[in-house]
Motif scaffolding. Structure first.
Motif, PDB file in Angstrom:
ATOM      1  N   GLU B   2       0.833  -1.184   0.000  1.00  0.00           N
ATOM      2  CA  GLU B   2       0.000   0.000   0.000  1.00  0.00           C
ATOM      3  C   GLU B   2       0.874   1.242   0.000  1.00  0.00           C
ATOM      4  N   VAL B   4      -0.403   4.142   1.171  1.00  0.00           N
ATOM      5  CA  VAL B   4      -0.772   4.859   2.390  1.00  0.00           C
ATOM      6  C   VAL B   4      -1.384   3.873   3.367  1.00  0.00           C
ATOM      7  N   TYR B  32       0.777  16.003  -1.680  1.00  0.00           N
ATOM      8  CA  TYR B  32      -0.470  16.525  -1.128  1.00  0.00           C
ATOM      9  C   TYR B  32      -1.121  15.448  -0.294  1.00  0.00           C
ATOM     10  N   ILE B  34      -4.369  14.577   2.678  1.00  0.00           N
ATOM     11  CA  ILE B  34      -5.680  15.062   3.086  1.00  0.00           C
ATOM     12  C   ILE B  34      -6.287  14.100   4.097  1.00  0.00           C
ATOM     13  N   PHE B  89      -9.765   8.733   7.614  1.00  0.00           N
ATOM     14  CA  PHE B  89      -8.879   8.260   6.556  1.00  0.00           C
ATOM     15  C   PHE B  89      -7.878   9.353   6.207  1.00  0.00           C
ATOM     16  N   TYR B  95       0.162  11.487  -7.689  1.00  0.00           N
ATOM     17  CA  TYR B  95       0.731  12.043  -8.907  1.00  0.00           C
ATOM     18  C   TYR B  95       1.161  13.482  -8.759  1.00  0.00           C
ATOM     19  N   ASN B 101      -5.927  12.268  -8.157  1.00  0.00           N
ATOM     20  CA  ASN B 101      -6.432  10.965  -7.746  1.00  0.00           C
ATOM     21  C   ASN B 101      -5.905  10.628  -6.367  1.00  0.00           C
ATOM     22  N   LEU B 102      -6.797  10.329  -5.459  1.00  0.00           N
ATOM     23  CA  LEU B 102      -6.414  10.088  -4.080  1.00  0.00           C
ATOM     24  C   LEU B 102      -6.235   8.606  -3.794  1.00  0.00           C
ATOM     25  N   PHE B 104      -6.204   6.184  -0.685  1.00  0.00           N
ATOM     26  CA  PHE B 104      -6.653   6.195   0.700  1.00  0.00           C
ATOM     27  C   PHE B 104      -5.966   5.115   1.529  1.00  0.00           C
ATOM     28  N   GLY B 105      -5.807   5.415   2.807  1.00  0.00           N
ATOM     29  CA  GLY B 105      -5.399   4.407   3.770  1.00  0.00           C
ATOM     30  C   GLY B 105      -6.610   3.631   4.251  1.00  0.00           C
ATOM     31  N   LYS B 106      -6.367   2.685   5.160  1.00  0.00           N
ATOM     32  CA  LYS B 106      -7.429   1.792   5.618  1.00  0.00           C
ATOM     33  C   LYS B 106      -8.400   2.463   6.567  1.00  0.00           C
TER      34      LYS B 106
END
Lengths: 113, 114
Positions: B2, B4, B32, B34, B89, B95, B101-102, B104-106
């Motif tokens: 993964e 993130v 970036y 978030i 999250f 990119y 395009n994000l 995400f973590g779990k």
């Protein structure tokens, strides 16, 4: 406060059927996205859309998926022939041309039986 | 692996205490980051973001810290309230901000005890 809206909130369909999920992004936003979230898992990127064309797509977004912006306000995700594993929450998101933060809609729960 | 991820799947805090939610990322090119809050049955709600040219950013009751040396991100919530109970999250832009395009973590589930 402007927000992303999605319809329907819940869609039940039989395997092999076509579904169209609808989204109305925040007006004057320029970038549009679809993500999905299988129950209990993380949010996964599907596709991004800018200037009336797909700008990026993930490996999940295969030939069964398509997106369209049929007019100045709607953004749709079509799944041509649904599979059981397509069952998930589908989120639409949009962002303006100036900031990077994406604003998500409430999601459509798709259940494929 | 993964790009993130989150260290702790669950976090339980007492109302009024401060909460710290951690996140690790592996892509040095990400510029970036978030944080989103997701309540049950709802879509992710934007909390705060930070660019890689910053180490810290503050919002209302929330602070995001970015440590690029160890590729670590944290969200601090001051005076945690029951309404803060949700899954949090972190996400990164893989990119460098071009398309947004994000990844995400779990997620970390925060529970606030009254």
């Amino acid at each position: 406060e402007p927000e992303v809206t999605q319809t329907p909130s819940h869609q039940v369909t039989q395997m092999g059927q076509e579904v169209i999920l609808r989204c109305v992004p925040i007006s004057n936003h320029l970038y549009f996205y679809w993500y999905r979230q299988i129950l209990g898992q993380k949010v996964e990127f599907l596709v991004s859309f800018y200037n009336n064309e797909i700008s990026e797509k993930s490996e999940i977004f295969d030939d069964q998926f398509s997106v369209e912006r049929p007019d100045g306000s709607n953004f749709t995700l079509k799944i041509r022939s649904t599979k059981l594993e397509d069952s998930a929450m589908y989120f639409c998101a949009s962002r303006s041309g100036t900031g990077y933060e994406q604003y998500f809609g409430p999601g459509t729960r798709l259940t494929v039986t | 692996g993964e790009s993130v991820g989150l260290h702790l799947p669950t976090l339980s805090v007492q109302e009024g205490d401060n909460s710290i939610i951690n996140c690790a990322y592996s892509n040095s090119a990400s510029d970036y980051f978030i944080w989103y809050k997701q309540e049950s049955g709802k879509g992710p709600q934007f909390i705060i973001d930070i660019r890689s040219n910053m180490d810290k950013r503050q919002g209302q009751r929330v602070t995001v810290l970015l440590n690029k040396t160890v590729k670590h991100l944290s969200l601090q919530i001051a005076a945690t309230q029951p309404g803060d109970s949700a899954v949090y999250f972190c996400a990164e832009n893989k990119y460098g901000g071009s398309q947004g395009n994000l990844i995400f973590g779990k997620g970390t589930k925060l529970s606030v005890k009254p």
